[in-house]
Motif scaffolding. Structure first.
Motif, PDB file in Angstrom:
ATOM      1  N   ASN A 111       0.798  -1.230   0.000  1.00  0.00           N
ATOM      2  CA  ASN A 111       0.000   0.000   0.000  1.00  0.00           C
ATOM      3  C   ASN A 111       0.831   1.280   0.000  1.00  0.00           C
ATOM      4  OD1 ASN A 111      -2.305  -1.599   0.136  1.00  0.00           O
ATOM      5  ND2 ASN A 111      -2.344  -1.565   2.377  1.00  0.00           N
ATOM      6  N   GLU A 112       2.069   1.200   0.526  1.00  0.00           N
ATOM      7  CA  GLU A 112       2.838   2.434   0.717  1.00  0.00           C
ATOM      8  C   GLU A 112       4.234   2.402   0.116  1.00  0.00           C
ATOM      9  OE1 GLU A 112       2.452   3.643   4.986  1.00  0.00           O
ATOM     10  OE2 GLU A 112       1.313   1.763   5.054  1.00  0.00           O
ATOM     11  N   ASP A 134      -1.299  13.850   2.223  1.00  0.00           N
ATOM     12  CA  ASP A 134      -2.469  13.323   2.937  1.00  0.00           C
ATOM     13  C   ASP A 134      -2.199  13.041   4.408  1.00  0.00           C
ATOM     14  OD1 ASP A 134      -3.907  13.383   0.565  1.00  0.00           O
ATOM     15  OD2 ASP A 134      -3.334  11.323   0.022  1.00  0.00           O
ATOM     16  N   ARG A 135      -0.958  13.169   4.834  1.00  0.00           N
ATOM     17  CA  ARG A 135      -0.602  12.814   6.202  1.00  0.00           C
ATOM     18  C   ARG A 135      -0.816  13.981   7.162  1.00  0.00           C
ATOM     19  NH1 ARG A 135       5.214  10.245   4.380  1.00  0.00           N
ATOM     20  NH2 ARG A 135       4.347   8.609   3.028  1.00  0.00           N
ATOM     21  N   LYS A 193       3.714  16.204   8.166  1.00  0.00           N
ATOM     22  CA  LYS A 193       4.458  16.217   6.903  1.00  0.00           C
ATOM     23  C   LYS A 193       5.900  15.764   7.071  1.00  0.00           C
ATOM     24  CE  LYS A 193       0.625  17.962   5.559  1.00  0.00           C
ATOM     25  NZ  LYS A 193      -0.428  17.009   5.143  1.00  0.00           N
ATOM     26  N   GLN A 237       1.552   6.685  10.348  1.00  0.00           N
ATOM     27  CA  GLN A 237       0.829   7.318   9.239  1.00  0.00           C
ATOM     28  C   GLN A 237       0.819   6.358   8.046  1.00  0.00           C
ATOM     29  OE1 GLN A 237       1.054  11.954   9.614  1.00  0.00           O
ATOM     30  NE2 GLN A 237       3.083  11.202   9.100  1.00  0.00           N
ATOM     31  N   LEU A 238      -0.394   5.931   7.663  1.00  0.00           N
ATOM     32  CA  LEU A 238      -0.532   4.895   6.645  1.00  0.00           C
ATOM     33  C   LEU A 238      -0.681   5.449   5.236  1.00  0.00           C
ATOM     34  CD1 LEU A 238      -2.983   2.474   8.528  1.00  0.00           C
ATOM     35  CD2 LEU A 238      -0.488   2.611   8.667  1.00  0.00           C
ATOM     36  N   GLN A 239      -0.841   6.759   5.100  1.00  0.00           N
ATOM     37  CA  GLN A 239      -1.093   7.348   3.793  1.00  0.00           C
ATOM     38  C   GLN A 239       0.171   7.309   2.930  1.00  0.00           C
ATOM     39  OE1 GLN A 239      -1.461   8.880   6.699  1.00  0.00           O
ATOM     40  NE2 GLN A 239      -3.660   9.210   6.994  1.00  0.00           N
ATOM     41  N   ARG A 240      -0.004   6.937   1.666  1.00  0.00           N
ATOM     42  CA  ARG A 240       1.130   6.873   0.745  1.00  0.00           C
ATOM     43  C   ARG A 240       1.663   8.273   0.435  1.00  0.00           C
ATOM     44  NH1 ARG A 240       3.207   3.540  -3.594  1.00  0.00           N
ATOM     45  NH2 ARG A 240       1.765   1.864  -3.038  1.00  0.00           N
ATOM     46  N   SER A 241       0.748   9.217   0.200  1.00  0.00           N
ATOM     47  CA  SER A 241       1.139  10.577  -0.179  1.00  0.00           C
ATOM     48  C   SER A 241       1.430  11.434   1.056  1.00  0.00           C
ATOM     49  CB  SER A 241       0.037  11.245  -1.000  1.00  0.00           C
ATOM     50  OG  SER A 241       0.301  12.615  -1.191  1.00  0.00           O
ATOM     51  N   THR A 242       2.528  12.159   1.022  1.00  0.00           N
ATOM     52  CA  THR A 242       2.885  13.045   2.132  1.00  0.00           C
ATOM     53  C   THR A 242       1.815  14.091   2.358  1.00  0.00           C
ATOM     54  OG1 THR A 242       5.223  12.744   1.621  1.00  0.00           O
ATOM     55  CG2 THR A 242       4.653  14.624   3.011  1.00  0.00           C
TER      56      THR A 242
END
Length: 309
Positions: A62-63, A154-155, A158, A147-152
């Motif tokens: 996922n990441e 979206d976290r 930062k 933090q599970l979000q792939r895009s910085t």
């Protein structure tokens, strides 16, 4: 003569801290990916992952593989400083206890050395000392790892500086020490780490002159790895509590040690205190064997072999 002796003593006291920097950097390089898996298993809601392998696969899928090194910047900077403080203070606590007479004769020699109990006490005090610096560093690491979000973009955080700012804005500077009681409980277990490390080193030394004798660097490596098993089996419950305290979002009230311990017990029973033990033990040997090999080797190179305890 007095100034030369004092300069030599200051050199001996300082080199433990210098060697600790090498140990800290080694820990991050070898072990951070394992640590990310452990932290996610400990702090994610029950049922998120089926186990360590499932956590690893989901994280990478996922990441990306680089997600295993989320939160690596604080340890890269911080672990060098933390191990410098931990191992530098350990060296000095050992010297202090020797001066206070907590010694025993080395078998077959007139030389005296620190007792095994003394090594454990020095480890305990060094663990407490290092908690002052380790707590804020570990809090930033834990929050970034979760933090599970792939895009910085979206976290929530930062990066480490942004995380630090948000924690300070919500709770003041002392908010960086959220989880300090958990950190003290966790780091008390350096008593077992350095007590068992010394016991193992003495065991290996008894093989000298036999067909099974091994070199001192190899004894350092094996003793560090095996002692880490003792350490983590004792420390993992406090590590779970500490990490859960640190994982609390910055916009929520700071949790207490007992409140967090009760929450873990309510959610998973006593087994809840041992979440993450599998990847921790997989990581423990290579990380600590390498780190203590580097530390002890640097101590010899820097001229501390005469103070080997």
């Amino acid at each position: 003569m007095g100034s030369e002796s004092e300069s030599q003593a200051n050199h001996v006291r300082f080199i433990g801290a210098v060697a600790g920097v090498g140990s800290g950097l080694t820990k991050v390089a070898v072990g951070h990916g394992f640590d990310t898996i452990k932290t996610r298993l400990q702090c994610s809601p029950p049922g998120t992952y089926k186990g360590a392998v499932d956590c690893l696969l989901k994280t990478v899928r996922n990441e990306s593989i680089f997600a295993l090194y989320k939160g690596a910047t604080p340890p890269a900077v911080g672990w060098a400083a933390i191990d410098s403080l931990l191992l530098g203070s350990l060296h000095n606590y050992r010297l202090f206890l020797i001066r206070e007479g907590m010694t025993e004769p080395v078998p077959g020699s007139d030389v005296k050395r620190l007792t095994l109990v003394g090594h454990g006490i020095a480890g305990l005090f060094a663990g407490w000392t290092s908690a002052l610096l380790a707590t804020p560093m570990e809090q930033l690491k834990v929050k970034l790892q979760l933090q599970l979000q792939r895009s910085t973009a979206d976290r929530v955080y930062k990066g480490p500086i942004d995380c630090l700012r948000q924690v300070v804005r919500a709770h003041g500077v002392l908010g960086l020490w959220t989880g300090f009681t958990g950190s003290l409980a966790f780091r008390s277990n350096f008593l077992w780490m350095f007590g068992s490390f010394e016991a193992l080193m003495r065991g290996f030394s008894k093989l000298d002159g036999t067909p099974y004798a091994i070199s001192t660097p190899m004894a350092n490596f094996l003793s560090g790895g095996l002692a880490s098993f003792v350490y983590w089996i004792m420390a993992i419950p406090a590590d779970n509590i500490k990490n859960r305290m640190m994982a609390t979002p910055h916009n929520l009230p700071k949790p207490s040690f007992t409140q967090t311990a009760r929450q873990i017990l309510a959610e998973g029973g006593f087994r809840g205190y041992y979440r993450g033990l599998g990847p921790t033990l997989l990581r423990a040997f290579p990380v600590n064997a390498s780190a203590l090999w580097v530390y002890e080797s640097l101590m010899r190179v820097l001229g501390a072999e005469k103070t080997r305890h």
